[in-house]
Design an enzyme around this catalytic site. Structure first.
Site, PDB file in Angstrom:
ATOM      1  CE  LYS A  10       1.526 -16.005  -5.736  1.00 23.91           C
ATOM      2  NZ  LYS A  10       1.910 -15.660  -4.763  1.00 23.91           N
ATOM      3  CG  ASP A 138      -0.725 -12.717  -5.880  1.00 27.09           C
ATOM      4  OD1 ASP A 138      -0.328 -12.214  -6.458  1.00 27.09           O
ATOM      5  OD2 ASP A 138      -0.703 -13.119  -4.640  1.00 27.09           O
TER       6      ASP A 138
HETATM    7  O1  C5P Z   1      -4.554  -7.131  -2.752  1.00 25.02           O
HETATM    8  P1  C5P Z   1      -4.696  -8.348  -2.008  1.00 25.02           P
HETATM    9  O2  C5P Z   1      -6.080  -7.739  -1.355  1.00 25.02           O
HETATM   10  O3  C5P Z   1      -4.165  -9.323  -2.049  1.00 25.02           O
HETATM   11  O4  C5P Z   1      -3.556  -7.631  -0.792  1.00 25.02           O
HETATM   12  C1  C5P Z   1      -3.417  -8.344   0.565  1.00 25.02           C
HETATM   13  C2  C5P Z   1      -2.303  -6.961   0.949  1.00 25.02           C
HETATM   14  O5  C5P Z   1      -1.224  -6.885   0.925  1.00 25.02           O
HETATM   15  C3  C5P Z   1      -3.219  -5.113   1.275  1.00 25.02           C
HETATM   16  O6  C5P Z   1      -3.863  -4.868   2.000  1.00 25.02           O
HETATM   17  C4  C5P Z   1      -2.092  -4.632   1.169  1.00 25.02           C
HETATM   18  O7  C5P Z   1      -1.435  -4.344   2.717  1.00 25.02           O
HETATM   19  C5  C5P Z   1      -0.749  -5.600   0.326  1.00 25.02           C
HETATM   20  N1  C5P Z   1      -0.079  -4.676  -1.252  1.00 25.02           N
HETATM   21  C6  C5P Z   1       0.293  -4.197  -1.151  1.00 25.02           C
HETATM   22  N2  C5P Z   1       0.796  -3.876  -2.110  1.00 25.02           N
HETATM   23  C7  C5P Z   1       0.590  -5.077  -3.133  1.00 25.02           C
HETATM   24  C8  C5P Z   1      -0.264  -6.229  -2.815  1.00 25.02           C
HETATM   25  C9  C5P Z   1      -0.607  -6.209  -1.857  1.00 25.02           C
HETATM   26  O8  C5P Z   1       0.509  -3.715  -0.624  1.00 25.02           O
HETATM   27  N3  C5P Z   1       0.870  -4.973  -4.303  1.00 25.02           N
END
Ligand code: C5P
Length: 290
Positions: A10, A138
């Site tokens: 993506k 994502d």
């Molecule tokens: O959801 P995911 O595990 O991919 O997110 C990784 C990190 O990215 C989270 O721990 C957070 O620190 C940050 N994040 C965030 N806000 C989002 C997506 C991700 O702060 N909307």
């Protein structure tokens, strides 16, 4: 039983961070787009005791429960109550790792799609997206991909008119960027420049590729500590070869350029390929049928 599926990369055509939420995540406003660059995933299942094996062509990636593809298979089994099978997942990775291209998220989403077909569970895309929320921000988008406005943590999805098909050059510099670190650097009340998301949505509605592409913008580019110059240089090269929009994708470090003309994209790709190992000439694609 065995199935082969593709897990598509993506791009964030635009990426805005609206606010920090109470749960620690950030509220996002992103226009996402799938491209044909993909990982190939083979999933096989046989009667067994519920073991999950996985392998990839990248020896530095974990093959156990730390891998998001294994987690996806577990979540699918837990949520559907499927048991009594051993599952093996074999991933041929092409999407660069730690690049902002959603490689891991897309693998996880493809595992959910593949298992839905393999076990004939007939879950809707929406059900799979909700499962995806347990795996990463994502993952819900990656279930069906296409041109989508993603809000909330990334899980509130609205289909948009498809970005008119175009050539895309992706280039990932050698360094990687930590996603949590970049999120921690962004101060929402201090963002000086934001993408014109409304203008981008209007351009998509009228099907104007150039008008959409020139609104490509990612607020994370303004808070980079490392590699800002290299990212700017890659963008300049893409523009030198007539990209109609270029930006870093997600939290980087991959940079992409959109091209109206395939021959221009090829030239830009050839130039960047001579300097960077992880370069790809690809194109935008539409939604995946569930
Ligand atoms: O959801 P995911 O595990 O991919 O997110 C990784 C990190 O990215 C989270 O721990 C957070 O620190 C940050 N994040 C965030 N806000 C989002 C997506 C991700 O702060 N909307």
């Amino acid at each position: 039983m065995e199935i082969n599926v593709n897990a598509y990369a993506k791009l964030n055509i635009s990426l805005d961070v609206i606010s920090k939420m109470e749960n620690g995540y950030h509220e996002m406003k992103m226009v996402m787009q799938s491209v044909s660059l993909c990982d190939d995933i083979k999933i096989a299942c046989a009667e067994g005791s519920g073991k999950i094996h996985m392998k990839t062509n990248r020896n530095y990636l974990p093959n156990d429960d730390r891998n998001i593809a294994v987690k996806a298979a577990r979540v699918f089994c837990e949520e559907t109550g499927i048991s009594g099978y051993d599952i093996s997942i074999d991933i041929l990775k092409r999407i660069p790792v730690c690049a902002g291209l959603g490689g891991g998220s897309s693998d996880a989403a493809a595992v959910l799609r593949a298992m839905n077909t393999l076990f004939d569970t007939k879950l809707t895309a929406r059900r799979l997206e909700v499962m995806g929320e347990k795996l990463g921000s994502d993952v819900p988008y990656c279930v069906a991909g296409g041109t989508v406005l993603a809000q909330g943590r990334g899980e509130i999805l609205s289909d948009l008119p498809a970005l008119p098909e175009c050539s895309v050059v992706i280039c990932k510099p050698a360094f990687s960027i930590s996603t949590p670190e970049l999120f921690s650097r962004i101060k929402c009340d201090k963002i000086k420049c934001r993408p014109d998301t409304e203008g981008l949505l209007k351009a998509l509605e009228t099907g104007d590729l150039k008008d959409a592409a020139r609104r490509t913008y990612n607020v994370f580019e303004d808070v980079l500590v490392q590699g800002a110059e290299e990212i700017a240089m890659i963008k300049n090269t893409l523009y030198d070869y007539r990209a109609i929009g270029a930006a870093m994708s997600g939290t980087g470090s991959a940079v992409f350029g959109l091209f109206e003309n395939e021959a221009d994209a090829k030239e830009a790709y050839n130039v960047l390929k001579s300097k960077y190992k992880e370069c790809f000439l690809t194109k935008t694609i539409g939604k995946i049928e569930i």
